[in-house]
Design a protein around this motif. Structure first.
Motif, mmCIF file in Angstrom:
data_model
loop_
_atom_site.group_PDB
_atom_site.id
_atom_site.type_symbol
_atom_site.label_atom_id
_atom_site.label_comp_id
_atom_site.label_asym_id
_atom_site.label_seq_id
_atom_site.Cartn_x
_atom_site.Cartn_y
_atom_site.Cartn_z
ATOM 1 N N LEU A 26 43.970 -23.783 -28.819
ATOM 2 C CA LEU A 26 43.364 -22.676 -29.550
ATOM 3 C C LEU A 26 41.969 -22.417 -28.984
ATOM 4 O O LEU A 26 41.342 -23.322 -28.412
ATOM 5 C CB LEU A 26 43.281 -22.993 -31.043
ATOM 6 C CG LEU A 26 44.569 -22.808 -31.860
ATOM 7 C CD1 LEU A 26 45.624 -23.823 -31.482
ATOM 8 C CD2 LEU A 26 44.285 -22.907 -33.352
ATOM 9 N N LEU A 51 51.992 -27.273 -30.186
ATOM 10 C CA LEU A 51 51.912 -25.839 -29.905
ATOM 11 C C LEU A 51 51.974 -25.589 -28.401
ATOM 12 O O LEU A 51 51.664 -26.474 -27.590
ATOM 13 C CB LEU A 51 50.617 -25.255 -30.470
ATOM 14 C CG LEU A 51 50.476 -25.282 -31.997
ATOM 15 C CD1 LEU A 51 49.116 -24.718 -32.398
ATOM 16 C CD2 LEU A 51 51.591 -24.475 -32.660
ATOM 17 N N THR A 103 40.928 -27.355 -29.952
ATOM 18 C CA THR A 103 40.247 -26.054 -29.888
ATOM 19 C C THR A 103 39.186 -26.069 -28.787
ATOM 20 O O THR A 103 38.429 -27.036 -28.660
ATOM 21 C CB THR A 103 39.592 -25.718 -31.235
ATOM 22 O OG1 THR A 103 40.606 -25.676 -32.260
ATOM 23 C CG2 THR A 103 38.889 -24.371 -31.171
ATOM 24 N N TYR A 117 46.105 -17.008 -29.177
ATOM 25 C CA TYR A 117 45.477 -18.061 -29.989
ATOM 26 C C TYR A 117 43.950 -17.977 -29.924
ATOM 27 O O TYR A 117 43.266 -18.989 -29.886
ATOM 28 C CB TYR A 117 45.936 -19.447 -29.546
ATOM 29 C CG TYR A 117 47.392 -19.755 -29.809
ATOM 30 C CD1 TYR A 117 48.243 -18.829 -30.386
ATOM 31 C CD2 TYR A 117 47.924 -20.994 -29.480
ATOM 32 C CE1 TYR A 117 49.570 -19.120 -30.630
ATOM 33 C CE2 TYR A 117 49.261 -21.314 -29.721
ATOM 34 C CZ TYR A 117 50.075 -20.359 -30.294
ATOM 35 O OH TYR A 117 51.399 -20.647 -30.543
ATOM 36 N N GLN A 118 43.418 -16.752 -29.930
ATOM 37 C CA GLN A 118 41.975 -16.566 -29.823
ATOM 38 C C GLN A 118 41.400 -16.034 -31.135
ATOM 39 O O GLN A 118 41.888 -15.035 -31.671
ATOM 40 C CB GLN A 118 41.649 -15.578 -28.696
ATOM 41 C CG GLN A 118 42.007 -16.077 -27.305
ATOM 42 C CD GLN A 118 41.780 -15.031 -26.239
ATOM 43 O OE1 GLN A 118 41.279 -13.936 -26.527
ATOM 44 N NE2 GLN A 118 42.156 -15.337 -25.004
ATOM 45 N N THR A 165 46.171 -12.884 -31.671
ATOM 46 C CA THR A 165 47.109 -13.925 -32.107
ATOM 47 C C THR A 165 48.013 -14.429 -30.994
ATOM 48 O O THR A 165 48.348 -15.618 -30.953
ATOM 49 C CB THR A 165 47.980 -13.408 -33.266
ATOM 50 O OG1 THR A 165 48.655 -12.217 -32.860
ATOM 51 C CG2 THR A 165 47.129 -13.127 -34.488
ATOM 52 N N TRP A 216 44.675 -16.508 -37.162
ATOM 53 C CA TRP A 216 44.231 -16.882 -35.828
ATOM 54 C C TRP A 216 45.372 -16.835 -34.808
ATOM 55 O O TRP A 216 45.192 -16.395 -33.673
ATOM 56 C CB TRP A 216 43.659 -18.289 -35.920
ATOM 57 C CG TRP A 216 42.938 -18.865 -34.741
ATOM 58 C CD1 TRP A 216 43.023 -18.504 -33.432
ATOM 59 C CD2 TRP A 216 42.003 -19.950 -34.787
ATOM 60 N NE1 TRP A 216 42.223 -19.300 -32.659
ATOM 61 C CE2 TRP A 216 41.582 -20.190 -33.459
ATOM 62 C CE3 TRP A 216 41.510 -20.749 -35.813
ATOM 63 C CZ2 TRP A 216 40.663 -21.204 -33.137
ATOM 64 C CZ3 TRP A 216 40.595 -21.747 -35.486
ATOM 65 C CH2 TRP A 216 40.176 -21.965 -34.175
ATOM 66 N N THR A 217 46.574 -17.287 -35.214
ATOM 67 C CA THR A 217 47.659 -17.506 -34.262
ATOM 68 C C THR A 217 48.978 -16.830 -34.616
ATOM 69 O O THR A 217 49.901 -16.850 -33.798
ATOM 70 C CB THR A 217 47.947 -19.021 -34.153
ATOM 71 O OG1 THR A 217 48.426 -19.478 -35.431
ATOM 72 C CG2 THR A 217 46.699 -19.794 -33.763
ATOM 73 N N SER A 251 41.028 -11.513 -34.233
ATOM 74 C CA SER A 251 41.827 -12.478 -33.469
ATOM 75 C C SER A 251 42.785 -11.785 -32.520
ATOM 76 O O SER A 251 43.179 -10.640 -32.733
ATOM 77 C CB SER A 251 42.615 -13.379 -34.424
ATOM 78 O OG SER A 251 43.555 -12.627 -35.162
#
Length: 528
Positions: A476, A472, A424, A496-497, A493, A458-459, A491
């Motif tokens: 992230l 992945l 992250t 990935y933010q 998605t 989140w994703t 988020s």
């Protein structure tokens, strides 16, 4: 004609083979050597294949006519020398792979050696072809493949390409690890494009998700799906790449071909969807025969009944005490009907001599014949997503069921917070900021299911790859949001933010995260 082709071409094959051996020796002994050149390997293959084909044909003809090979055979020297080339090349590749694995074990820079031996995989392909010609050579070749799994894995991941013929590796899949097999299987799909302008757009009514997804995907040109799917729900702001729910076939349905496409797309885009294929279904896709042992988990009742028939006393079975004939019962639309397992089956009694055939026919009827159309439809949908000309069975033959489960379902392990943290990055926050410290403290105290829900929020991913976060497609990100503290996190998605307002305390952070980790909130796709 045979002798002319072999005799004229063999001197060139011998010369190139000797050069490849020399290059391997130098690359092993000297750190300045560049190793074998690609063009030399290409030339070696060009001369080898027609010569090898003709030698195989002659030996096969001799074997079928039971004519012993004469010592005066003018081609005996060439055949024997080809074996020497095989032995020398395999010996030095063995040494190179051993050296490569020593570097791996010592955490040395393997880039030098992998680039030096970039042609080893292509040479192994040719040695695989030669090994079939000489008794015992195939065992020697397989021993090398099994002994240096780590080194071969590095070569496969780095140098096996879509344009290559990698089918020979399928025959040695027992010598390959999961990552190697996954890489080879993924090469059967078209290369994924990262152009968001090319995404296949779908506007879906959430209450009619399956039917409308089916209409879009089933009718779409396969090439238009290769960049991925972009789904937007009607009357909602939420958008983002998504994979529709996959319904696996166990009863008649119009969705089999659709399901095949969706499963293939999920694999192609490395999306873990949390489902697995039934073993019997997988075996048929791979073109493998379904046995009694394969149905043990699928239908314990039929399995146990068949096992008892096979294990019963011979005299008891022959006494016709079972009263069985080659007939089985099936249910169709709520009605039970009898079906003959073979022509005239109702008049053939089951006895000790034919009971194994009876059991096999029971298995084939209930688990193969009865769903053949569904399997075929699923396979057609799956094949539509593969590279043009690739047979769907090639993909499934390249894997074991466990490999496919890991690729399609993802990891069964609990999410590791330390792994999560290490993958992250931060924007607007520093790693040492109170909000970030509080965030990870709260995450550590979440239940496993709450962590999954947070990851999904989140994703849009709920199941990690088998290797965790490093599997992945992207790292992230946590962004500092300008929203006031009474706002929940939001988020993006598809990027990935996760956006978090600067909450004033750990308790506030905890309260906000507990809201979005509720199943009905975090998994409602209420993000953008």
């Amino acid at each position: 004609m045979y002798g002319v082709i072999v005799s004229d071409g063999f001197p060139f094959l011998k010369e190139i083979g000797q050069k490849l051996v020399k290059d391997l020796v130098q690359s092993f002994e000297s750190d300045t050597s560049s190793g074998p050149f690609r063009q030399d390997v290409v030339d070696f293959s060009a001369f080898l294949q027609p010569i090898l084909s003709l030698i195989e044909k002659k030996l096969a003809a001799a074997a079928s006519s039971r004519i012993a090979k004469e010592k005066t055979d003018p081609l005996a020297d060439e055949v024997n020398h080809l074996f020497l080339i095989f032995s020398d090349l395999l010996c030095w590749i063995d040494k190179c792979l051993h050296k490569l694995e020593l570097c791996l074990a010592l955490n040395s820079d393997v880039e030098i050696y992998t680039s030096r031996w970039s042609q080893c995989l292509a040479i192994l392909k040719e040695l695989h072809s030669i090994s079939r010609l000489y008794p015992g050579s195939d065992d020697r070749f397989q021993t090398t493949m099994r002994q240096y799994k780590a080194g071969i894995r590095i070569l496969i991941l780095k140098y096996a390409k879509r344009a290559d013929d990698n089918s020979w590796l399928i025959k040695h899949k027992d010598a390959l690890d999961f990552e190697s097999k996954r890489h080879l299987a993924m090469l059967l799909f078209p290369e994924v494009t990262e152009d968001y302008d090319e995404l296949f757009e779908m506007l879906i009514d959430r209450s009619n998700l399956l039917a409308e997804s089916y209409e879009y995907i089933y009718k779409a040109e396969s090439s238009s799906l290769h960049a991925g799917l972009f789904m937007q729900f009607k009357d909602e702001e939420a958008t983002g790449p998504e994979c529709p729910v996959c319904f696996l076939p166990f009863r008649p349905s119009k969705y089999f071909k659709f399901s095949g496409k969706v499963v293939a797309l999920a694999l192609m885009h490395k999306i873990q969807v949390g489902v697995v294929l039934d073993r019997i279904f997988f075996l048929q896709l791979a073109g493998r025969r379904v046995s009694l042992e394969d149905i043990r988990d699928a239908d314990p009742c039929i399995y146990n009944s068949c096992k008892k028939i096979l294990e019963m006393d011979t005299d008891f079975v022959d006494s016709d005490a079972l009263g069985l004939t080659f007939v089985t019962e099936v249910e169709e639309l709520g009605t039970i009907k009898s079906v003959e397992l073979c022509s005239g089956g109702k008049d053939i009694a089951v006895n000790s001599r034919n009971r194994r055939k009876y059991v096999d026919l029971i298995v084939q009827h209930h688990f193969v014949t009865s769903i053949a159309d569904q399997v075929s439809s699923f396979a057609k949908g799956f094949r539509d997503i593969l590279n043009y000309g690739v047979f769907h069975g090639t993909f499934f033959k390249s894997l074991e069921l466990e490999d496919l489960d890991w690729m399609l379902h993802g990891s069964e392990s609990e999410i590791c917070v330390e792994d999560w943290m290490s993958h992250t990055e931060y924007n607007g926050y520093e790693k040492s900021d109170p909000q970030i410290v509080w965030f990870w403290e709260v995450v550590r105290n979440l239940s496993p299911e709450q962590r999954k829900t947070l990851l999904f929020f989140w994703t849009s991913i709920k199941y990690l790859p088998i290797e965790g976060f490093r599997g992945l497609a992207s790292r992230l990100y946590i962004y500092k949001s300008s929203d006031p503290e009474d706002f929940l996190p939001s988020s993006h998605t598809c990027f990935y933010q996760l956006c978090i307002p600067p909450y004033p305390s750990r308790d506030v952070m905890r309260q906000r995260l507990l809201v979005i980790t509720q199943q009905h909130v975090g998994c409602s796709f209420g993000t953008y």
